[in-house]
Design an enzyme around this catalytic site. Structure first.
Site, PDB file in Angstrom:
ATOM      1  N   SER A 147      -7.193  -3.505  -3.268  1.00 35.98           N
ATOM      2  CA  SER A 147      -7.812  -3.673  -1.863  1.00 35.98           C
ATOM      3  C   SER A 147      -9.313  -3.905  -1.901  1.00 35.98           C
ATOM      4  O   SER A 147     -10.053  -3.561  -2.837  1.00 35.98           O
ATOM      5  CB  SER A 147      -7.586  -2.352  -1.271  1.00 35.98           C
ATOM      6  OG  SER A 147      -8.446  -2.383   0.013  1.00 35.98           O
ATOM      7  N   TYR A 160      -8.048   6.503  -1.304  1.00 31.28           N
ATOM      8  CA  TYR A 160      -7.110   5.149  -1.527  1.00 31.28           C
ATOM      9  C   TYR A 160      -8.069   4.141  -2.043  1.00 31.28           C
ATOM     10  O   TYR A 160      -7.688   3.567  -3.159  1.00 31.28           O
ATOM     11  CB  TYR A 160      -7.057   4.976   0.106  1.00 31.28           C
ATOM     12  CG  TYR A 160      -6.441   3.447   0.129  1.00 31.28           C
ATOM     13  CD1 TYR A 160      -4.874   3.088  -0.341  1.00 31.28           C
ATOM     14  CD2 TYR A 160      -7.121   2.208   0.240  1.00 31.28           C
ATOM     15  CE1 TYR A 160      -4.525   1.890  -0.127  1.00 31.28           C
ATOM     16  CE2 TYR A 160      -6.710   1.181   0.511  1.00 31.28           C
ATOM     17  CZ  TYR A 160      -5.299   0.865   0.370  1.00 31.28           C
ATOM     18  OH  TYR A 160      -4.812  -0.509   0.457  1.00 31.28           O
TER      19      TYR A 160
HETATM   20  N1  LIG Z   1      -2.519  -4.410   5.047  1.00 30.74           N
HETATM   21  C1  LIG Z   1      -3.932  -4.178   4.745  1.00 30.74           C
HETATM   22  O1  LIG Z   1      -4.635  -4.196   5.320  1.00 30.74           O
HETATM   23  C2  LIG Z   1      -3.946  -4.066   2.952  1.00 30.74           C
HETATM   24  C3  LIG Z   1      -5.287  -4.218   2.595  1.00 30.74           C
HETATM   25  C4  LIG Z   1      -5.568  -4.324   1.261  1.00 30.74           C
HETATM   26  C5  LIG Z   1      -4.655  -3.839   0.472  1.00 30.74           C
HETATM   27  N2  LIG Z   1      -3.119  -3.530   1.075  1.00 30.74           N
HETATM   28  C6  LIG Z   1      -2.190  -3.376   0.002  1.00 30.74           C
HETATM   29  O2  LIG Z   1      -1.182  -4.141  -0.055  1.00 30.74           O
HETATM   30  C7  LIG Z   1       0.104  -3.573  -0.543  1.00 30.74           C
HETATM   31  C8  LIG Z   1       1.103  -3.725   0.929  1.00 30.74           C
HETATM   32  O3  LIG Z   1       0.742  -3.352   1.914  1.00 30.74           O
HETATM   33  P1  LIG Z   1       1.301  -3.937   3.405  1.00 30.74           P
HETATM   34  O4  LIG Z   1       0.179  -4.156   4.185  1.00 30.74           O
HETATM   35  O5  LIG Z   1       2.234  -4.825   3.031  1.00 30.74           O
HETATM   36  O6  LIG Z   1       2.202  -2.582   3.923  1.00 30.74           O
HETATM   37  P2  LIG Z   1       3.255  -2.366   4.678  1.00 30.74           P
HETATM   38  O7  LIG Z   1       3.323  -3.638   5.956  1.00 30.74           O
HETATM   39  O8  LIG Z   1       3.028  -1.003   5.436  1.00 30.74           O
HETATM   40  O9  LIG Z   1       4.605  -2.352   3.921  1.00 30.74           O
HETATM   41  C9  LIG Z   1       4.662  -1.453   2.719  1.00 30.74           C
HETATM   42  C10 LIG Z   1       5.714  -1.735   1.981  1.00 30.74           C
HETATM   43  O10 LIG Z   1       5.729  -0.981   0.784  1.00 30.74           O
HETATM   44  C11 LIG Z   1       6.850  -0.134   0.900  1.00 30.74           C
HETATM   45  N3  LIG Z   1       6.581   1.434   0.620  1.00 30.74           N
HETATM   46  C12 LIG Z   1       6.191   2.337   1.504  1.00 30.74           C
HETATM   47  N4  LIG Z   1       5.935   3.530   1.085  1.00 30.74           N
HETATM   48  C13 LIG Z   1       6.662   3.375  -0.350  1.00 30.74           C
HETATM   49  C14 LIG Z   1       6.614   4.354  -1.172  1.00 30.74           C
HETATM   50  N5  LIG Z   1       6.542   5.780  -1.264  1.00 30.74           N
HETATM   51  N6  LIG Z   1       7.704   3.945  -2.403  1.00 30.74           N
HETATM   52  C15 LIG Z   1       7.751   2.643  -2.499  1.00 30.74           C
HETATM   53  N7  LIG Z   1       7.667   1.849  -1.571  1.00 30.74           N
HETATM   54  C16 LIG Z   1       7.068   1.942  -0.469  1.00 30.74           C
HETATM   55  C17 LIG Z   1       7.423  -0.180   2.104  1.00 30.74           C
HETATM   56  O11 LIG Z   1       8.700  -0.014   2.164  1.00 30.74           O
HETATM   57  P3  LIG Z   1       9.821   0.353   3.541  1.00 30.74           P
HETATM   58  O12 LIG Z   1       9.779  -1.059   4.244  1.00 30.74           O
HETATM   59  O13 LIG Z   1      11.032   0.660   2.911  1.00 30.74           O
HETATM   60  O14 LIG Z   1       8.926   1.398   4.136  1.00 30.74           O
HETATM   61  C18 LIG Z   1       6.917  -1.737   2.402  1.00 30.74           C
HETATM   62  O15 LIG Z   1       7.905  -2.464   1.775  1.00 30.74           O
HETATM   63  C19 LIG Z   1      -0.292  -2.176  -0.673  1.00 30.74           C
HETATM   64  O16 LIG Z   1      -0.436  -1.707  -1.754  1.00 30.74           O
HETATM   65  C20 LIG Z   1      -1.612  -1.888   0.224  1.00 30.74           C
HETATM   66  O17 LIG Z   1      -2.278  -0.709  -0.268  1.00 30.74           O
HETATM   67  C21 LIG Z   1      -2.927  -3.820   2.020  1.00 30.74           C
END
Ligand SMILES: NC(=O)c1ccc[n+]([C@@H]2O[C@H](COP(=O)([O-])OP(=O)(O)OC[C@H]3O[C@@H](n4cnc5c(N)ncnc54)[C@H](OP(=O)(O)O)[C@@H]3O)[C@@H](O)[C@H]2O)c1
Length: 255
Positions: A147, A160
């Site tokens: 991130s 985080y």
């Molecule tokens: N969105 C942002 O602003 C952002 C910025 C920087 C980095 N990131 C990083 O990008 C990655 C993906 O984020 P996203 O924005 O795509 O989030 P998201 O839309 O909330 O999706 C999260 C994904 O992770 C799965 N997940 C949640 N809790 C879990 C657990 N305990 N064990 C295994 N899988 C789990 C979810 O599965 P279900 O669908 O079954 O719940 C879903 O597939 C993360 O590592 C996050 O830290 C995100």
């Protein structure tokens, strides 16, 4: 697709958000995908169907990244799925993407919250990757998802952001030790992206969205399709000499 040319990516958290876009971008490049979900099986199955429509093999498995004691059983399921669905014993690309948000001031963060974040975002990445090594092909790739919050600091993200910083350091150690197997390891650090993450606050809260957009040189927050193609590129032949790098994909935030 000919068996000998099939490449397979394991994408954790592929049911929604960034992981879903990664699965679509990878499958669009002809790479078969094994995605995981935690609770949203229906969403995962829709991603599998959409990837199959791109002409590749695809499957979904349940995986709880926060339950490290379940990792051996998960690897057993991965082996069985590789054999039964993909007709192979090993895969090529591991994308450590699954994650949850935590917004909590440093002074108020509990040990339980800290442990949850560390397990999912750091300890989990460490041990899932370690346990995947026997079934990851030589010459494969690993992409860890960090991130922007590992580079810059925002109130409420101490656990985080520091877990993501640990993953960035871990990426370099992995690259150092796995190079002897011609496995390259890179880390992609997205800026704020409009997904469900953190209750969808970047997407749905107009004040937060506007604030982050104003901090970004390109004038908006990210979308999932800003990220998936970069991960697919890192799994392509064009990226074969990129190793141990941190690539921030954030439209230019805090520059
Ligand atoms: N969105 C942002 O602003 C952002 C910025 C920087 C980095 N990131 C990083 O990008 C990655 C993906 O984020 P996203 O924005 O795509 O989030 P998201 O839309 O909330 O999706 C999260 C994904 O992770 C799965 N997940 C949640 N809790 C879990 C657990 N305990 N064990 C295994 N899988 C789990 C979810 O599965 P279900 O669908 O079954 O719940 C879903 O597939 C993360 O590592 C996050 O830290 C995100």
């Amino acid at each position: 697709m000919a068996q000998e040319t099939q490449k397979i990516a394991l994408v954790t958290g592929g049911s929604r958000g960034l992981g879903k876009d990664m699965a679509m971008s990878l499958s669009g490049k002809g790479i078969s995908v094994l995605i995981t979900y935690n609770s949203k099986k229906d969403e995962a199955e829709a991603v599998v169907a959409a990837a199959q429509a791109n002409g590749v093999k695809a499957a979904a498995l349940q995986f709880d990244a926060g339950k490290i004691s379940g990792y051996d059983g998960f690897i057993t399921s991965v082996k069985k799925t590789l054999h039964d669905v993909f007709g192979v014993e090993r895969f090529d690309f591991l994308i450590n993407n699954a994650g949850v948000a935590l917004y909590s001031p440093f002074a108020e963060t509990t040990e339980e919250q800290f442990d949850t974040i560390m397990d999912i975002h750091y300890k989990g990445v460490f041990f899932l990757t370690q346990k995947s090594l026997p079934i990851l092909n030589d010459g494969g790739r690993i992409v860890n998802i960090s991130s922007g919050l590992a580079r810059f600091s925002q109130p409420g993200s101490s656990a985080y952001g520091s877990a993501k910083a640990a993953v960035e350091s871990l990426t370099r150690y992995m690259a150092k030790e796995l190079g002897e197997r011609s496995i390259s390891v890179n880390v992609v650090a997205p800026g704020p992206i409009a997904t469900d993450f953190g209750g969808g606050r970047v997407r749905d809260n107009a004040d937060i969205n506007g604030h982050l957009s104003a901090l970004t040189a390109l004038g908006r927050v990210g979308r999932p399709d800003d990220i998936g193609g970069v991960v697919a590129f890192l799994c392509s032949d064009d990226a074969k000499w990129i190793n141990a790098q941190r690539i921030e994909v954030a439209g230019g935030i805090f520059i």
